[in-house]
Design an enzyme around this catalytic site. Structure first.
Site, PDB file in Angstrom:
ATOM      1  N   ASN A  70       2.259  -7.086  -0.276  1.00 23.43           N
ATOM      2  CA  ASN A  70       2.219  -5.625  -0.364  1.00 23.43           C
ATOM      3  C   ASN A  70       0.817  -5.035  -0.349  1.00 23.43           C
ATOM      4  O   ASN A  70       0.645  -3.855  -0.011  1.00 23.43           O
ATOM      5  CB  ASN A  70       2.959  -5.152  -1.618  1.00 23.43           C
ATOM      6  CG  ASN A  70       2.324  -5.642  -2.906  1.00 23.43           C
ATOM      7  OD1 ASN A  70       1.945  -6.812  -3.027  1.00 23.43           O
ATOM      8  ND2 ASN A  70       2.206  -4.761  -3.885  1.00 23.43           N
ATOM      9  N   HIS A 114      -3.120 -11.360  -1.262  1.00 22.17           N
ATOM     10  CA  HIS A 114      -2.338 -10.392  -0.490  1.00 22.17           C
ATOM     11  C   HIS A 114      -1.645  -9.314  -1.317  1.00 22.17           C
ATOM     12  O   HIS A 114      -0.979  -8.451  -0.744  1.00 22.17           O
ATOM     13  CB  HIS A 114      -1.327 -11.120   0.411  1.00 22.17           C
ATOM     14  CG  HIS A 114      -0.225 -11.826  -0.326  1.00 22.17           C
ATOM     15  ND1 HIS A 114       0.988 -12.108   0.262  1.00 22.17           N
ATOM     16  CD2 HIS A 114      -0.144 -12.324  -1.593  1.00 22.17           C
ATOM     17  CE1 HIS A 114       1.764 -12.740  -0.597  1.00 22.17           C
ATOM     18  NE2 HIS A 114       1.099 -12.888  -1.722  1.00 22.17           N
ATOM     19  N   HIS A 115      -1.782  -9.343  -2.637  1.00 21.95           N
ATOM     20  CA  HIS A 115      -1.236  -8.247  -3.450  1.00 21.95           C
ATOM     21  C   HIS A 115      -2.281  -7.170  -3.735  1.00 21.95           C
ATOM     22  O   HIS A 115      -1.950  -6.120  -4.284  1.00 21.95           O
ATOM     23  CB  HIS A 115      -0.689  -8.779  -4.777  1.00 21.95           C
ATOM     24  CG  HIS A 115       0.449  -9.727  -4.619  1.00 21.95           C
ATOM     25  ND1 HIS A 115       1.585  -9.414  -3.903  1.00 21.95           N
ATOM     26  CD2 HIS A 115       0.629 -11.002  -5.071  1.00 21.95           C
ATOM     27  CE1 HIS A 115       2.415 -10.446  -3.924  1.00 21.95           C
ATOM     28  NE2 HIS A 115       1.856 -11.420  -4.616  1.00 21.95           N
ATOM     29  N   CYS A 116      -3.513  -7.439  -3.375  1.00 20.06           N
ATOM     30  CA  CYS A 116      -4.587  -6.476  -3.615  1.00 20.06           C
ATOM     31  C   CYS A 116      -4.776  -5.610  -2.376  1.00 20.06           C
ATOM     32  O   CYS A 116      -4.899  -6.122  -1.262  1.00 20.06           O
ATOM     33  CB  CYS A 116      -5.878  -7.218  -3.937  1.00 20.06           C
ATOM     34  SG  CYS A 116      -7.245  -6.124  -4.366  1.00 20.06           S
TER      35      CYS A 116
END
Length: 206
Positions: free
Chosen positions: A58, A14-16
């Site tokens: 993010n 979920h940070h990509c």
């Protein structure tokens, strides 16, 4: 979609975002899954991301800034990485936690805000990012949720989504302790025992 549920124990990056990686995340699997569902299932026009990893999601948030067909509920430790203010613009319901938050407060907030988000948006597909880095002792998540609390958290989400007849895909995301795998396994077994999934009638993948 045909089975109504799926679990990928190797997903949840979920940070990509679609343009770059970040935070141990090499590709934007959540974004990709949502685009594929919206493209291939014409009856799905509203998608919800329930992100309960300890960190702000993010990556997918940056991908869906300004999108009204994707609703993001993000419950995360506000004191840790990434602190992405731009990405926060995409969060429909933001729940920021202090470090070392424990079971009672955490589960109350999860229960309240998952219920509220589902009633507010009425999604037709849910992506559940079920990070176990919320567990006590995780040096990156810095929360204090017990193993029992994680299992109860997952049951709360699945119960509320399944009782509404909404298809759900769970990805297991972050978790940086040796005991993480066992907790994930115990949670999946609990979901099966509570008849929220059927291990003989759905999809669990690596």
């Amino acid at each position: 979609m045909e089975h109504g549920w799926a679990i990928n124990i190797g997903g949840g990056f979920h940070h990509c975002c679609s343009e770059e990686g970040g935070g141990f995340c090499a590709y934007a699997d959540i974004t990709l899954a949502i685009y594929l569902v919206l493209l291939n299932y014409q009856n799905v026009q509203r998608v919800m991301i329930i992100d309960l990893d300890a960190h702000q999601g993010n990556g997918h948030e940056r991908d869906f800034i300004g999108r009204r067909d994707v609703y993001i509920l993000d419950v995360y430790n506000k004191d840790i990485y990434p602190g992405d203010e731009l990405a926060k613009q995409a969060i429909s319901r933001r729940v920021e936690l202090f470090s070392f938050t424990e079971d009672e407060e955490y589960l109350h907030k999860v229960n309240t805000h998952v219920e509220g988000a589902l009633n507010e948006f009425h999604p037709q597909f849910v992506v559940y990012n079920a990070g176990t880095d919320i567990m006590i002792g995780d040096s990156l998540g810095l929360l204090s949720i017990s193993k029992k609390g994680i299992i109860e958290r997952d049951e709360i989400v699945w119960s509320k989504v399944r009782q509404r007849g909404i298809p759900i895909m769970m990805v297991t995301s972050g978790g940086y302790q040796r005991s993480t795998a066992a907790v994930i396994a115990d949670s999946i077994i609990n979901l099966n025992n509570k008849d929220l999934i059927s291990l003989s009638g759905g999809i669990v993948s690596l």
